[in-house]
Design a protein around this motif. Structure first.
Motif, PDB file in Angstrom:
ATOM      1  N   ARG A  27       0.826  -1.209   0.000  1.00 24.85           N
ATOM      2  CA  ARG A  27       0.000   0.000   0.000  1.00 24.85           C
ATOM      3  C   ARG A  27       0.862   1.261   0.000  1.00 24.85           C
ATOM      4  NH1 ARG A  27      -4.600  -0.124   4.295  1.00 24.85           N
ATOM      5  NH2 ARG A  27      -5.436  -1.644   2.810  1.00 24.85           N
ATOM      6  N   TRP A  28       2.003   1.265   0.705  1.00 24.25           N
ATOM      7  CA  TRP A  28       2.906   2.426   0.661  1.00 24.25           C
ATOM      8  C   TRP A  28       3.392   2.664  -0.773  1.00 24.25           C
ATOM      9  CZ3 TRP A  28       2.322   5.829   3.998  1.00 24.25           C
ATOM     10  CH2 TRP A  28       2.321   5.602   5.382  1.00 24.25           C
ATOM     11  N   ILE A  31       0.625   4.282  -2.630  1.00 17.97           N
ATOM     12  CA  ILE A  31       0.464   5.681  -2.207  1.00 17.97           C
ATOM     13  C   ILE A  31       1.507   6.563  -2.868  1.00 17.97           C
ATOM     14  CG2 ILE A  31       0.708   7.235  -0.225  1.00 17.97           C
ATOM     15  CD1 ILE A  31      -0.617   5.010   1.464  1.00 17.97           C
ATOM     16  N   GLN A  34       0.512   7.056  -6.474  1.00 13.95           N
ATOM     17  CA  GLN A  34      -0.632   7.953  -6.641  1.00 13.95           C
ATOM     18  C   GLN A  34      -0.242   9.407  -6.417  1.00 13.95           C
ATOM     19  OE1 GLN A  34      -3.405   6.306  -3.847  1.00 13.95           O
ATOM     20  NE2 GLN A  34      -3.885   4.513  -5.122  1.00 13.95           N
ATOM     21  N   VAL A  58      -5.996   9.813  -1.030  1.00 13.62           N
ATOM     22  CA  VAL A  58      -4.680   9.253  -0.721  1.00 13.62           C
ATOM     23  C   VAL A  58      -4.426   9.310   0.783  1.00 13.62           C
ATOM     24  CG1 VAL A  58      -2.201   9.492  -1.112  1.00 13.62           C
ATOM     25  CG2 VAL A  58      -3.800   9.868  -3.000  1.00 13.62           C
ATOM     26  N   SER A  61      -5.740   6.369   2.733  1.00 14.66           N
ATOM     27  CA  SER A  61      -4.842   5.211   2.688  1.00 14.66           C
ATOM     28  C   SER A  61      -3.677   5.371   3.650  1.00 14.66           C
ATOM     29  CB  SER A  61      -4.312   4.998   1.264  1.00 14.66           C
ATOM     30  OG  SER A  61      -5.313   4.499   0.417  1.00 14.66           O
ATOM     31  N   GLY A  64      -4.949   4.777   7.125  1.00 12.71           N
ATOM     32  CA  GLY A  64      -5.169   3.346   7.330  1.00 12.71           C
ATOM     33  C   GLY A  64      -3.876   2.606   7.584  1.00 12.71           C
ATOM     34  N   ASN A  65      -2.817   2.955   6.846  1.00 17.46           N
ATOM     35  CA  ASN A  65      -1.523   2.312   7.066  1.00 17.46           C
ATOM     36  C   ASN A  65      -0.958   2.648   8.436  1.00 17.46           C
ATOM     37  OD1 ASN A  65      -1.170   0.736   4.846  1.00 17.46           O
ATOM     38  ND2 ASN A  65       0.539   1.878   3.987  1.00 17.46           N
ATOM     39  N   ASP A  90      -8.686  -1.152  -0.868  1.00 17.22           N
ATOM     40  CA  ASP A  90      -7.795  -0.624  -1.911  1.00 17.22           C
ATOM     41  C   ASP A  90      -8.537  -0.462  -3.235  1.00 17.22           C
ATOM     42  OD1 ASP A  90      -5.643  -0.521  -0.166  1.00 17.22           O
ATOM     43  OD2 ASP A  90      -4.983  -2.553  -0.658  1.00 17.22           O
ATOM     44  N   GLN A  93     -10.776   2.648  -2.917  1.00 17.31           N
ATOM     45  CA  GLN A  93      -9.957   3.878  -2.912  1.00 17.31           C
ATOM     46  C   GLN A  93      -9.461   4.195  -4.315  1.00 17.31           C
ATOM     47  OE1 GLN A  93      -6.402   4.099  -3.271  1.00 17.31           O
ATOM     48  NE2 GLN A  93      -5.964   6.108  -2.355  1.00 17.31           N
TER      49      GLN A  93
END
Length: 465
Positions: A27-28, A31, A34, A58, A61, A64-65, A90, A93
Motif C-alpha cells: 500500500r505504501w 500511495i 498515486q 490518498v 490510505s 489506514g496504514n 484498496d 480507494q
C-alpha cells in the motif's frame, strides 16, 4: 497421514498466510505512485482536477496504514476475511481516485485489475468472485459517472465512445482472465508444493521406521550373549538344586524367561533393517519386502521373474533405499486395492536396465485420468463399488504421486497403461487385464557394482545408553 498433517499441507487456509506487513508495504508503494501521478498531472500537464478530494483519498490510505502500524503487531497474520476487506478497501480507494480523474478516460483505469489478481492468488474462490463482481460494477458505473479531465484551457480530455466502450470491454475481460489465470497457476503451484510436502513426510516416516528397526536389530544382537549366559547359568543351577524344590523352580523360571526374551528379540530382530550387512539385498528380496504388508489381504500376489530371464541369472544386488521400498509398496497397495483376485509383480533385468511391472486383473485406470496419473490431487468421484473395495478410504489422491516422486528420485522412469480389459471366462486362470505400471531403472542408478557387492562394509554402529 494424520488429520493434523493433512490440515498442515492443505491449501484451504492459504488466505491466512499473508502478513499485515506485506499489505502495508504494497500500500505504501501504491500511495507513492498515486501522489507522484497527482504531482505530475498538476505541475507538468497542468490538468484541472479536484486535487483536494484526490489528496483526501490518498490521505485515507495513509491513515489506514498508520493505524495498522501502531495498533497491530508487525508480524500479524491476516485472516481470509481481513485480507478480503483490505483488498476491497484498496479497490474502492482506487475507484474513487479514478472517478475524480476521468473514469475510464484515465489511462490508469487498467489498475483496477490489480486487486482482483491479488485476490485470486491468495483468497478463496468465493472472495475472489465477490471482488471481481464489485470491480466490474465499479468499472461499469465509471462509464457514465466521473469527473472530466480538463486541461488548463478548460478543454475536456476524452476518448471517442468506440474506444471508451472498447476499454470497458478490455478491462472486464482482463479482470476475468487474470483472476482465472492467476487462480489456476497458483492452485497448480500450491498443489505441487503440498504434494511434495506430503512426499517428504512419507519418506521421513519410512526412514524413521527403518532407523527404528536398526535400533531393534542392534539391541537383539547385543543382548543375545548375556541372555545365553543367563540360560547356561540357570541350567547349571538347576543341576545343583535338584534336591531343593523351591530353588529349582526359581532357576527353571529364570531359564524359561531367558528363552522367552530370546524369542522376543529374535522376532524383533527380523524387523531390523539398519544392520550394515542388511543395507544391501538382492532385487527380488527388496521387492518381497515392499509387497509383504499386502500379501495377506485376500488377493493373490505373485512375485515373479520374467520368463525371458535366464534361469541361472542371479538378481542384481541393490541398496535397501527407503524411497524405493515405500514407492513400490504404494504401487502394490494400489494394485491390490483394485484387483479382482490377482496381482502380478514381474521383474526382469539385463546389463543396461532393471524393469519391474505391476499388473492386476481389475478394471484398470479410468480413461479420462490416465494421462494425468502421477499428478498430485488427481482422483475421481468414488462409486459404490469403489467404496466396497476400499471401505473407509477417502484419500487425497496423493498415493500415486508419492510413489512416482520417490521412485523418480531413485532414477526410475514410470509409465502407466491399461491391459486388454478382456475378462477370462469362468474356469480360466486369471490374467492381467487391468492397470499396468512399468518401472524402469538404468542399471547403474540402483544396482551395486561388483566391487561394492563383495567388499567389506565395516563395523556395525554401536548403540550406547
Amino acid at each position: 497421514m494424520s488429520d493434523f498433517s493433512a490440515e498442515l499441507i492443505s491449501g484451504q487456509r492459504r488466505g491466512n498466510w499473508i502478513r499485515l506487513r506485506t499489505i502495508i508495504l504494497v500500500r505504501w508503494i501504491a500511495i507513492i505512485g498515486q501522489v507522484t501521478a497527482l504531482i505530475v498531472a498538476q505541475s507538468v500537464f497542468e490538468l484541472e482536477l479536484e486535487y483536494g478530494l484526490c489528496y483526501l483519498a490518498v490521505g485515507v490510505s495513509v491513515i489506514g496504514n498508520l493505524i495498522a502500524i501502531f495498533v497491530f503487531p508487525e508480524n500479524k497474520l491476516l485472516s481470509e476475511t481481513e485480507n478480503a476487506f483490505m483488498i476491497l478497501f484498496d479497490l474502492l480507494q482506487l475507484s474513487f481516485l479514478l472517478f475524480l480523474t476521468g473514469g475510464l478516460h484515465n489511462p490508469f483505469s487498467i489498475l483496477v485489475v490489480g486487486p482482483v489478481t491479488i485476490s485470486a492468488s491468495v483468497l478463496s474462490v468465493r472472495s475472489t468472485a465477490a471482488l471481481a463482481a464489485v470491480s466490474i460494477l465499479l468499472v461499469t458505473l465509471m462509464l457514465e459517472f466521473h469527473l472530466p479531465l480538463r486541461t488548463e484551457q478548460r478543454f475536456i480530455l476524452r476518448m471517442p465512445d468506440v474506444f471508451l466502450y472498447g476499454s470497458w470491454v478490455a478491462i472486464v475481460i482482463a479482470i476475468l482472465f487474470s483472476s482465472v489465470y492467476s487462480r489456476r497457476v497458483v492452485s497448480e503451484m500450491s498443489s505441487m508444493s503440498e504434494a511434495l510436502a506430503a512426499t517428504q513426510m512419507a519418506l521421513a516416516r519410512e526412514q524413521k521406521l527403518t532407523d527404528l528397526g536398526g535400533v531393534v536389530a542392534a539391541a537383539a544382537h547385543e543382548l543375545g550373549t548375556p541372555l545365553a549366559t543367563i540360560k547356561l547359568t540357570s541350567a547349571e543351577l538347576m543341576d545343583e538344586l535338584e534336591d531343593q524344590t523351591e530353588l529349582y523352580e526359581d532357576a527353571a523360571l529364570i531359564r524359561e524367561q531367558a528363552d522367552r526374551c530370546r524369542e522376543i528379540l529374535h522376532s524383533m530382530g527380523r524387523a531390523g533393517k539398519d544392520d550394515l550387512h542388511l543395507r544391501k539385498a538382492p532385487l527380488t528380496t527388496v521387492i518381497e519386502e515392499a509387497a509383504e504388508p499386502h500379501l495377506d489381504r485376500g488377493k493373490q500376489v505373485f512375485l515373479e521373474v520374467s520368463a525371458a530371464q535366464e534361469a541361472n541369472d542371479r538378481p542384481p544386488m541393490v541398496m535397501r533405499r527407503p524411497e524405493v521400498i515405500h514407492g513400490l509398496r504404494n504401487l502394490i497397495q494400489n494394485a491390490v486395492d483394485f484387483a479382482t483376485t490377482t496381482v502380478w509383480v514381474e521383474t526382469t533385468w539385463n546389463e543396461e536396465r532393471i524393469i519391474l511391472r505391476i499388473m492386476d486383473d481389475g478394471r484398470g485406470y479410468p480413461s479420462q485420468v490416465i494421462g494425468r496419473i502421477g499428478d498430485p490431487f488427481v482422483r475421481k468421484r468414488r462409486s459404490e463399488r469403489d467404496r466396497k473395495q476400499r471401505p473407509g478410504y477417502e484419500g487425497m489422491g496423493l498415493g500415486l504421486f508419492i510413489a512416482k516422486t520417490l521412485l523418480e528420485r531413485s532414477g526410475a522412469e514410470l509409465s502407466f497403461a491399461n491391459g486388454s480389459g478382456i475378462r477370462p471366462r469362468e474356469g480360466q486362470p486369471a490374467r492381467p487385464t487391468g492397470a499396468i505400471v512399468e518401472v524402469v531403472w538404468p542399471i547403474d542408478t540402483i544396482a551395486l557394482s561388483a566391487d561394492a557387492q563383495t567388499g567389506a562394509l565395516g563395523d556395525n554402529p554401536r548403540f550406547t545408553t
